[in-house]
Design a protein around this motif. Structure first.
Motif, PDB file in Angstrom:
ATOM      1  N   UNK A   6       0.818  -1.222   0.000  1.00 38.01           N
ATOM      2  CA  UNK A   6       0.000   0.000   0.000  1.00 38.01           C
ATOM      3  C   UNK A   6       0.842   1.258   0.000  1.00 38.01           C
ATOM      4  N   UNK A   7       1.907   1.288   0.776  1.00 44.46           N
ATOM      5  CA  UNK A   7       2.588   2.569   1.010  1.00 44.46           C
ATOM      6  C   UNK A   7       3.879   2.770   0.227  1.00 44.46           C
ATOM      7  N   UNK A   8       4.628   1.720  -0.061  1.00 43.49           N
ATOM      8  CA  UNK A   8       5.992   1.905  -0.559  1.00 43.49           C
ATOM      9  C   UNK A   8       6.084   2.358  -2.008  1.00 43.49           C
ATOM     10  N   UNK A   9       5.003   2.265  -2.759  1.00 50.23           N
ATOM     11  CA  UNK A   9       5.022   2.674  -4.159  1.00 50.23           C
ATOM     12  C   UNK A   9       4.350   4.016  -4.401  1.00 50.23           C
ATOM     13  N   UNK A  10       3.998   4.712  -3.333  1.00 48.96           N
ATOM     14  CA  UNK A  10       3.340   6.008  -3.476  1.00 48.96           C
ATOM     15  C   UNK A  10       4.353   7.105  -3.790  1.00 48.96           C
ATOM     16  N   UNK A  11       3.897   8.171  -4.466  1.00 49.15           N
ATOM     17  CA  UNK A  11       4.797   9.294  -4.750  1.00 49.15           C
ATOM     18  C   UNK A  11       5.378   9.877  -3.465  1.00 49.15           C
ATOM     19  N   UNK A  12       6.645  10.231  -3.516  1.00 46.97           N
ATOM     20  CA  UNK A  12       7.349  10.897  -2.421  1.00 46.97           C
ATOM     21  C   UNK A  12       7.534  10.020  -1.184  1.00 46.97           C
ATOM     22  N   UNK A  13       7.276   8.709  -1.315  1.00 54.33           N
ATOM     23  CA  UNK A  13       7.477   7.782  -0.198  1.00 54.33           C
ATOM     24  C   UNK A  13       8.783   7.023  -0.400  1.00 54.33           C
ATOM     25  N   UNK A  14       9.560   6.911   0.655  1.00 55.00           N
ATOM     26  CA  UNK A  14      10.796   6.139   0.634  1.00 55.00           C
ATOM     27  C   UNK A  14      10.762   5.129   1.779  1.00 55.00           C
ATOM     28  N   UNK A  15      10.679   3.862   1.413  1.00 52.48           N
ATOM     29  CA  UNK A  15      10.744   2.797   2.414  1.00 52.48           C
ATOM     30  C   UNK A  15      12.207   2.421   2.577  1.00 52.48           C
ATOM     31  N   UNK A  16      12.780   2.758   3.709  1.00 47.86           N
ATOM     32  CA  UNK A  16      14.227   2.716   3.907  1.00 47.86           C
ATOM     33  C   UNK A  16      14.599   1.963   5.173  1.00 47.86           C
ATOM     34  N   UNK A  17      15.890   1.707   5.304  1.00 44.54           N
ATOM     35  CA  UNK A  17      16.429   1.155   6.545  1.00 44.54           C
ATOM     36  C   UNK A  17      16.708   2.283   7.530  1.00 44.54           C
ATOM     37  N   UNK A  18      16.923   1.935   8.779  1.00 52.09           N
ATOM     38  CA  UNK A  18      17.321   2.936   9.772  1.00 52.09           C
ATOM     39  C   UNK A  18      18.630   3.608   9.375  1.00 52.09           C
ATOM     40  N   UNK A  19      19.559   2.827   8.835  1.00 52.98           N
ATOM     41  CA  UNK A  19      20.857   3.376   8.418  1.00 52.98           C
ATOM     42  C   UNK A  19      20.646   4.474   7.377  1.00 52.98           C
ATOM     43  N   UNK A  20      19.804   4.214   6.402  1.00 53.44           N
ATOM     44  CA  UNK A  20      19.529   5.189   5.353  1.00 53.44           C
ATOM     45  C   UNK A  20      18.809   6.416   5.903  1.00 53.44           C
TER      46      UNK A  20
END
Length: 421
Positions: free
Chosen positions: A355-369
């Protein structure tokens, strides 16, 4: 990773304290991707490989698939960061580690895997572990066998090569008043951290799998953050972690606000989000949803499995949109590779990622990133972002809020310049 669960307290509100307990998985047996944007290329296979120690780990150059952190331009809207993280990550017969690696790749995501050190230590070598305030060789989550270690090492290797982060969930997962991590001193935490690193750095020696491929990173450099068992012991852990060069901690309970540093570390703790059907909010962790649905019974009423999973999914998605349409605070979600209540929480996370990771302006990242991005920002901009309340979008828009200048008045409203015809 079956069974025994322990609970740590995370305050929500007086009326909801009992229902907002924060926990992590333990068990009688051990177990048994990245932000869109510019990425650095991976080194050619083995082009820079240099074995470390007994060859359990190796230096292979910079990690592949890492976004380049960029400072926000004046007036720009911040990205919506989402972190999916996993406590005690290991691969067992459920194959959830490999499953969520696939889910991450399919949805342009990277994740953080908090590896438990004892998941790389065979049962017959348990006496190598000397836990603080416990007998030599003790562990509340047991140890592993050869197949479990081999499968876990394979998943850790592939996860890192795909751009995911490998953190730590330490070792024996001791919680509660009797020698639990909440009672550990700074020096005892340093011992636990050193042992967690050592088990990962010497898994070949401890298993005899000397011909296996190494983990493709230097764990002393890779390891920059953690989440404590049951969210206990944060005060002394963060003191130890800061002295050891860690950069973040995810062991607390926060509201959906922009992060700040605590004890010199980025406080990237999980957060409280709406709990559908209730007036209080819930921590963004599968275990806590379970406790508030079926108690500590990990397999409750099968007739409620679908409802409970939908409840977790919908709560996380409500929290996501509250940030996405509001203050854009990063959303931090924590989970375990467990099939509690028929695997309904794993299904819920699957659906949230999609649902969320392919939305515009969304970045699904690691804590490191996320920590890299935060470090790249103008501190005054982060300070201004922290003035926004939960779900609060800037009243005059992001351009005005982060430019330091008032937004231009719309045409045709009082005070606007006359429009030439």
């Amino acid at each position: 990773m079956a069974a025994t669960q322990r609970i740590a307290v995370g305050a929500v509100a007086a009326a909801a304290c009992a229902a907002s307990l924060a926990g992590c998985a333990t068990g009688s047996k051990a177990p048994k991707e990245g932000a869109p944007g510019p990425r650095q290329g991976a080194p050619a296979p083995n082009s820079a490989l240099r074995l470390i120690g007994d060859g359990s780990t190796a230096y292979t150059g910079g990690q592949p698939h890492q976004p380049t952190p960029e400072r926000l331009k004046p007036g720009a809207k911040p990205p919506q960061f989402v972190v999916f993280s996993w406590d005690g990550a290991g691969e067992d017969s459920q194959k959830l580690f490999s499953h969520f690696r696939k889910v991450a790749k399919e949805n342009h995501a990277t994740m953080t895997y908090f590896l438990s050190g004892v998941y790389t230590l065979p049962e017959e070598k348990r006496d190598l572990y000397r836990p603080p305030q416990h007998a030599q060789g003790a562990s509340d989550i047991g140890f592993n066998d050869a197949q479990g270690i081999s499968d876990t090492i394979k998943q850790v290797r592939l996860a890192w090569l795909e751009g995911n982060e490998i953190g730590t969930h330490f070792n024996g997962h001791f919680c509660g008043p009797d020698g639990g991590v909440g009672q550990w001193s700074v020096n005892e935490w340093k011992s636990e951290i050193a042992q967690a690193k050592q088990f990962v750095k010497s898994w070949k020696t401890n298993t005899g799998m000397t011909k296996a491929a190494p983990l493709p990173f230097d764990y002393d450099k890779e390891l920059i953050g953690a989440r404590t068992p049951c969210l206990e012991g944060q005060k002394n852990f963060t003191k130890a972690a800061r002295q050891l060069g860690f950069r973040y901690d995810s062991s607390g309970v926060n509201d959906q606000l922009w992060p700040k540093k605590k004890e010199g570390l980025w406080d990237l703790s999980m957060q409280l989000v709406p709990f559908p059907g209730h007036t209080y909010e819930q921590l963004t962790m599968d275990y806590n949803f379970m406790v508030n649905q079926s108690g500590t019974e990990t397999q409750g009423d099968p007739d409620k499995f679908d409802y409970w999973g939908d409840q977790m999914r919908d709560g996380l998605i409500k929290g996501f949109y509250r940030a996405y349409d509001g203050n854009r605070a990063p959303l931090v979600i924590g989970n375990h590779f467990e099939s509690w209540n028929g695997g309904t929480y794993m299904r819920a996370i699957d659906e949230v990622v999609h649902e969320v990771c392919n939305k515009p302006e969304v970045r699904c990242v690691s804590f490191h990133q996320l920590a890299d991005w935060l470090d790249a920002q103008d501190p005054t901009v982060l300070q201004r972002l922290r003035t926004l309340k939960v779900g609060e979008a800037p009243r005059q828009g992001w351009a005005s809020f982060l430019s330091g200048r008032p937004a231009p008045a719309p045409k045709g409203v009082p005070g606007a310049p006359a429009v030439k015809q």
